[in-house]
Motif scaffolding. Structure first.
Motif, short mmCIF file in Angstrom:
data_model
loop_
_atom_site.label_atom_id
_atom_site.label_comp_id
_atom_site.label_asym_id
_atom_site.label_seq_id
_atom_site.Cartn_x
_atom_site.Cartn_y
_atom_site.Cartn_z
N LEU A 82 4.80 4.54 2.39
CA LEU A 82 4.82 5.71 1.51
C LEU A 82 4.92 5.28 0.04
O LEU A 82 4.27 5.88 -0.84
CB LEU A 82 5.99 6.62 1.88
CG LEU A 82 6.12 7.93 1.09
CD1 LEU A 82 4.89 8.81 1.33
CD2 LEU A 82 7.39 8.66 1.49
N CYS A 83 5.71 4.24 -0.22
CA CYS A 83 5.79 3.71 -1.58
C CYS A 83 4.43 3.20 -2.05
O CYS A 83 4.04 3.42 -3.21
CB CYS A 83 6.81 2.57 -1.65
SG CYS A 83 8.53 3.08 -1.45
N LEU A 84 3.70 2.54 -1.16
CA LEU A 84 2.37 2.04 -1.51
C LEU A 84 1.41 3.19 -1.81
O LEU A 84 0.68 3.15 -2.81
CB LEU A 84 1.82 1.18 -0.36
CG LEU A 84 0.39 0.67 -0.53
CD1 LEU A 84 0.27 -0.23 -1.74
CD2 LEU A 84 -0.06 -0.06 0.73
N ILE A 85 1.41 4.21 -0.97
CA ILE A 85 0.49 5.34 -1.15
C ILE A 85 0.78 6.08 -2.46
O ILE A 85 -0.13 6.36 -3.25
CB ILE A 85 0.58 6.29 0.06
CG1 ILE A 85 0.07 5.60 1.33
CG2 ILE A 85 -0.22 7.56 -0.21
CD1 ILE A 85 0.29 6.39 2.59
N LEU A 86 2.05 6.39 -2.69
CA LEU A 86 2.41 7.12 -3.91
C LEU A 86 2.15 6.28 -5.16
O LEU A 86 1.64 6.78 -6.18
CB LEU A 86 3.87 7.54 -3.86
CG LEU A 86 4.24 8.58 -2.78
CD1 LEU A 86 5.74 8.84 -2.78
CD2 LEU A 86 3.47 9.87 -2.99
N GLY A 87 2.50 5.00 -5.07
CA GLY A 87 2.28 4.11 -6.22
C GLY A 87 0.80 3.98 -6.56
O GLY A 87 0.41 4.03 -7.74
N LEU A 88 -0.03 3.82 -5.53
CA LEU A 88 -1.47 3.71 -5.77
C LEU A 88 -2.05 5.01 -6.32
O LEU A 88 -2.93 4.99 -7.20
CB LEU A 88 -2.19 3.32 -4.48
CG LEU A 88 -2.09 1.86 -4.04
CD1 LEU A 88 -2.81 1.66 -2.72
CD2 LEU A 88 -2.66 0.93 -5.10
N ALA A 89 -1.57 6.13 -5.82
CA ALA A 89 -2.07 7.42 -6.31
C ALA A 89 -1.78 7.60 -7.80
O ALA A 89 -2.66 7.99 -8.58
CB ALA A 89 -1.44 8.56 -5.50
N ILE A 90 -0.55 7.28 -8.20
CA ILE A 90 -0.19 7.40 -9.61
C ILE A 90 -0.97 6.39 -10.46
O ILE A 90 -1.45 6.72 -11.55
CB ILE A 90 1.32 7.22 -9.79
CG1 ILE A 90 2.08 8.34 -9.08
CG2 ILE A 90 1.70 7.17 -11.27
CD1 ILE A 90 3.59 8.15 -9.05
#
Length: 246
Positions: free
Chosen positions: A58-66
Motif C-alpha cells: 500500500l505504501c508503494l501504491i500510494l507513493g507511486l500515485a503521488i
C-alpha cells in the motif's frame, strides 16, 4: 584369452544397459517448469505474510500515485522563461501593460503567473510590483512542493514496516521452538526466511520511491531557479518601462 574376452563382453553389456537406462529416465523425466518473475514475486509475497506485506505494498501504491501526479504537474509547469520575457517586453512596447498581461494569461506555468502579478501591480510602483512577485513566488513554490512530503514519509515507512515484520517473524520462530521443546533447524530456517522477506520487500519499495523522490526534488529546484531568474528579468523590464526606455 577366453577370460579377457568375457570381461570385455560384460563391460560392453553393462555400458549398453546404463546408456539404455539413462535414455529411458531422460525420456520419462518431466521438463522443469520455468518460473516467471511475476509468479516468483507472488510466491514470495504470500510467503512473507499478508498483513505486513500488504501494508508495505500500500505504501508503494500510494507513493507511486503521488510521485507520478507530481511529475506530471511539474512537467506541465515548465515554461520557456526567456521566450516569455521577450513576448512580455514586446507586448509592453506595442500595447502596454494590458497587452503584456494578456500574454501571461495565455501562458501556462508558475512563471507566467508571477509575471501577471507583477504587471498587475506595476501602476503602484516598482517596489509594489517586486513585493507582489516575491509573495506570489512563495505561493507558487508551495504549489510545486504539494504532497511531496508524503512520498518522503512512505520512503521512511516502508523499510520500518519491513523491519517490524522481521522482528515479529523472529518472535514467532522462537515461540515455535519453545512449543516444540527442541532446537529444530527446519523451524528456525522457515521462520527466519518468512521474516526476512518483509524486510527485503520494504527495502525494494523504499529504493523505488527514493528514485522518484530525487527526480521530483531536482525538478522543483530547477523550476524554482527559473522562477527567480525570471522575476529579476521582469523587474528590470518593468523598471525600463516605467522610465520610458521601452
Amino acid at each position: 584369452m577366453m577370460l579377457g574376452m568375457a570381461n570385455t563382453s560384460t563391460a560392453a553389456t553393462t555400458t549398453t544397459t546404463n546408456a539404455a537406462i539413462t535414455t529411458i529416465v531422460t525420456q520419462n523425466a518431466e521438463p522443469v517448469e520455468k518460473v516467471s518473475f511475476h509468479q516468483e514475486l507472488k510466491k514470495r509475497f504470500i510467503e512473507g505474510g499478508p498483513v505486513f506485506m500488504a501494508i508495505v505494498l500500500l505504501c508503494l501504491i500510494l507513493g507511486l500515485a503521488i510521485a507520478i501526479e507530481r511529475i506530471i504537474y511539474l512537467n506541465l509547469s515548465t515554461t520557456n522563461s526567456k521566450k516569455l520575457a521577450a513576448n512580455v517586453e514586446d507586448a509592453l512596447k506595442s500595447g502596454g501593460v494590458e497587452a503584456a498581461k494578456e500574454v501571461c494569461r495565455n501562458t501556462k506555468g508558475p512563471v507566467a503567473s508571477i509575471y501577471y502579478q507583477g504587471l498587475d501591480r506595476v501602476d503602484e510602483g516598482i517596489d509594489a510590483a517586486e513585493k507582489a512577485v516575491v509573495a506570489y513566488g512563495g505561493v507558487q513554490m508551495g504549489q510545486l512542493e504539494k504532497n511531496v512530503s508524503w512520498v518522503s514519509l512512505f520512503i521512511a515507512l516502508a523499510p520500518m514496516l519491513g523491519f517490524m515484520g522481521t522482528v515479529i517473524g523472529m518472535i514467532k520462530s522462537f515461540d515455535s521452538i519453545a512449543e516444540a521443546g527442541a532446537m529444530e533447524p527446519s523451524l528456525v530456517a522457515t521462520g527466519i526466511k518468512v521474516a526476512l522477506l518483509t524486510t527485503v520487500f520494504g527495502l525494494i519499495v523504499a529504493i523505488i520511491l527514493q528514485i522518484f523522490y530525487n527526480y521530483i526534488i531536482a525538478k522543483i529546484d530547477s523550476i524554482v531557479n527559473d522562477m527567480e531568474d525570471a522575476s529579476i528579468t521582469l523587474i528590470d523590464i518593468l523598471s525600463d518601462y516605467k522610465n520610458g526606455k521601452l
